[in-house]
Scaffold this active site. Sequence first.
Site, PDB file in Angstrom:
ATOM      1  N   ASP A  96       0.868  -1.169   0.000  1.00  0.00           N
ATOM      2  CA  ASP A  96       0.000   0.000   0.000  1.00  0.00           C
ATOM      3  C   ASP A  96       0.911   1.227   0.000  1.00  0.00           C
ATOM      4  O   ASP A  96       2.125   1.123   0.225  1.00  0.00           O
ATOM      5  CB  ASP A  96      -0.956  -0.017   1.204  1.00  0.00           C
ATOM      6  CG  ASP A  96      -2.163   0.890   0.955  1.00  0.00           C
ATOM      7  OD1 ASP A  96      -2.110   1.719   0.016  1.00  0.00           O
ATOM      8  OD2 ASP A  96      -3.156   0.782   1.692  1.00  0.00           O
TER       9      ASP A  96
HETATM   10  C1  BGC Z   1      -5.077   3.167   0.113  1.00  0.00           C
HETATM   11  C2  BGC Z   1      -5.129   2.206  -1.040  1.00  0.00           C
HETATM   12  C3  BGC Z   1      -5.048   2.979  -2.332  1.00  0.00           C
HETATM   13  C4  BGC Z   1      -3.767   3.791  -2.334  1.00  0.00           C
HETATM   14  C5  BGC Z   1      -3.584   4.604  -3.603  1.00  0.00           C
HETATM   15  C6  BGC Z   1      -3.902   4.129   0.031  1.00  0.00           C
HETATM   16  O1  BGC Z   1      -4.039   5.156   0.956  1.00  0.00           O
HETATM   17  O2  BGC Z   1      -5.055   2.456   1.331  1.00  0.00           O
HETATM   18  O3  BGC Z   1      -6.303   1.452  -0.981  1.00  0.00           O
HETATM   19  O4  BGC Z   1      -5.136   2.119  -3.430  1.00  0.00           O
HETATM   20  O5  BGC Z   1      -3.818   4.697  -1.245  1.00  0.00           O
HETATM   21  O6  BGC Z   1      -4.450   5.658  -3.661  1.00  0.00           O
END
Ligand code: BGC
Length: 694
Positions: free
Chosen positions: A250
């Site tokens: 993530d």
């Molecule tokens: C989230 C993800 C997301 C990523 C990109 C993170 O803060 O937990 O689910 O895909 O950001 O935006």
Amino acid sequence: MKKLAFITFFVLFSGLMQASVPVITQEDKDQAAALVKQMTLQEKISFISGWKDKFYTFPVERLGIKSILLADGPQGVRSIGDKAENSTYYPCGLAVAASWNRDVAYGVGTGIGQDARARGISIMLCPGVNIYRNALCGRNFEYYGEDPYLASEQAVSYINGIQEQGVIATIKHFCMNNQEYSRHTVSSNADERTMNEIYFPTFRKAVENGVGAVMTSYNGVNGVHSAENQWLIKYNLRERWGFQSLVMSDWRSNYTPLGSATSGLDLEMPMGYALNYENLKPLLDNGVIAESDIDEKCRHLLQTYIAFGCLGREPDPRIPLDNPESHAKAYKAAVEGPVLLKNAGGVLPLKGGKILLVGPNADYIPFGGGSGRMYPFPERTTTLYQGLSALGGKYKVTFRSGIPTKPSELDKIQYIVVAVGYNKDTEKEDADRTYALPAGQDELIQAAVATGKKVIVVVYSGGEVDMTKWADQVDAVLMAWYTGQESGRALADILSGKVSPSGRLPFTFWGSWEKNPVSRLSYNRQWISTKLYGANQKFLKRVAAYEYVDYNEGVFVGYRGVEHFGVEPLYAFGYGLTYSSFDYSNLRVDKVDGHGVNVTFTVTNTGRCAAAEVAQVYVAPVNPSIIRPDHELKGYEKLFLGKGESHTITLTLPESAFSYYDKGSHDWTFDPCKYRILVGASASDIRLTEDLLF
Ligand code: BGC
């Protein structure tokens, strides 16, 4: 023959569909390996992390390896690079799960896949499938509810829809992201059986069905950060489930170069905070990691990109950016997700006359906040007010910010519809939400009740809300979730009776926060990290103290805990009203090869209109070898039946429907006990049963 030729032509030349989900072949692997051989160490290290603007992978132009564009998910294509863009806004994951219709999930996936192709996006960062463990998790709206079987079936259909368009779907967040509070510093702790029976199955099923990417979670798992967790990635994902595609972190969830390099992770996003040359070179020089470890990551990435044909992908001009086909899919999901909880005296469908619409979500399209948000809105959006107003004819709709007090104004009204719930600021990523509705909303509903008119409450939320102050006094409650761009049109069609509601709860609606056993069984403890931090990671240096959350309820999550803990929920898992009624009859259970069974039964629409019933099959072990949930969902089918119509269906339950995870052998095992097959309309509304001995 002519028809076949036409279809082949259409498929080949429209570029709108691919026949099946791409799979990684030996040729793809060889091609990937050959490319990796030509890359320098510097290129390889750059290749295993993200690049500019947060949503690009690193290109190696010299070898023809172009950058890959990624986008969030899960309610549509949220952005192009770092810039938010208009695209179809589909209902949230919870609404897709609440439809209990695989075709709805597949349709949304297909629409998102096409929207992605139209924009040149190769990796969609969806679906999110973490289990709904309690109502407060700020991301429940993105996820698929509390039951691993329902979540797996719906999520796999959604993934197939995306991937058949040649777009890689990313199943996230692996795993146990069941609260957003302290998400960077919390470790979710559960035993092996609980993880395998509740928190893993959706990921595993997606892997077995060829999902192209897995994203790890922010939270740690049993004391180790997910992106650095060898037990999660190397042992479970790779070794046990045979995952050959890419695992990404993530956004900013890596804490140590060594942990990140050795966990089995392939891609650090959005940039190489841990996996960069400065950090990895000394580890390589000292023999702590080998270059072959880096090569393997590059191969996983390349073989996935090659299989999906997305190296060098450009936007497909043949697919409209504003696609009527996608709108139709968004509408279908919007009309099948909402769940009617209460309809006292058959107040719905609205009979016509003067309808007063009030509430913060009445003339607004609410959406959950964070990376899953869909903002700015696509041009085509319909608020509830617009949707109800467009009904015309016998419906006279007015919108007011509050309840009128003058008797002369009130006299003319027949119904009051109150649209309440959360929005991007009150239900979102990186925070947990309140169990109570946001300030002033209970009072607004109570004021509507005080008028003596019929009161219909429409709730936009990502799960259960506190209704104790007014549930008994209102006439109807419709859970709308976050219903997407077609929200107003779909809800107006349901409220007016053009379409019968057909959603069912994908979680247990306990009725109060205290009733959910998780509220008293989960303890936070301190976990002091002894991690080393990368030299160039100021952000990460701050993180030193962590919390543990122990999942003491074990496998007894949601409806699995109802009998176990002896708590009666307000509304059961799988529950939802329609404008009709259904009878179940003629249950037959036949053994098929090995330990599988065919469950055959008839459902008849006995009510006054066409409607859909979600027939649910649960398996109850009568005298299990170990303590198991009283009954578990193992099959379901949504049946659209005209007035008076009957349908006989057969659902096949495989051996796995009768198995549990055995800690001794570290594997699933068939339990040769006596079983009861339960067929019904919810986890607690069982209409037919039959005993079964293997
Ligand atoms: C989230 C993800 C997301 C990523 C990109 C993170 O803060 O937990 O689910 O895909 O950001 O935006």
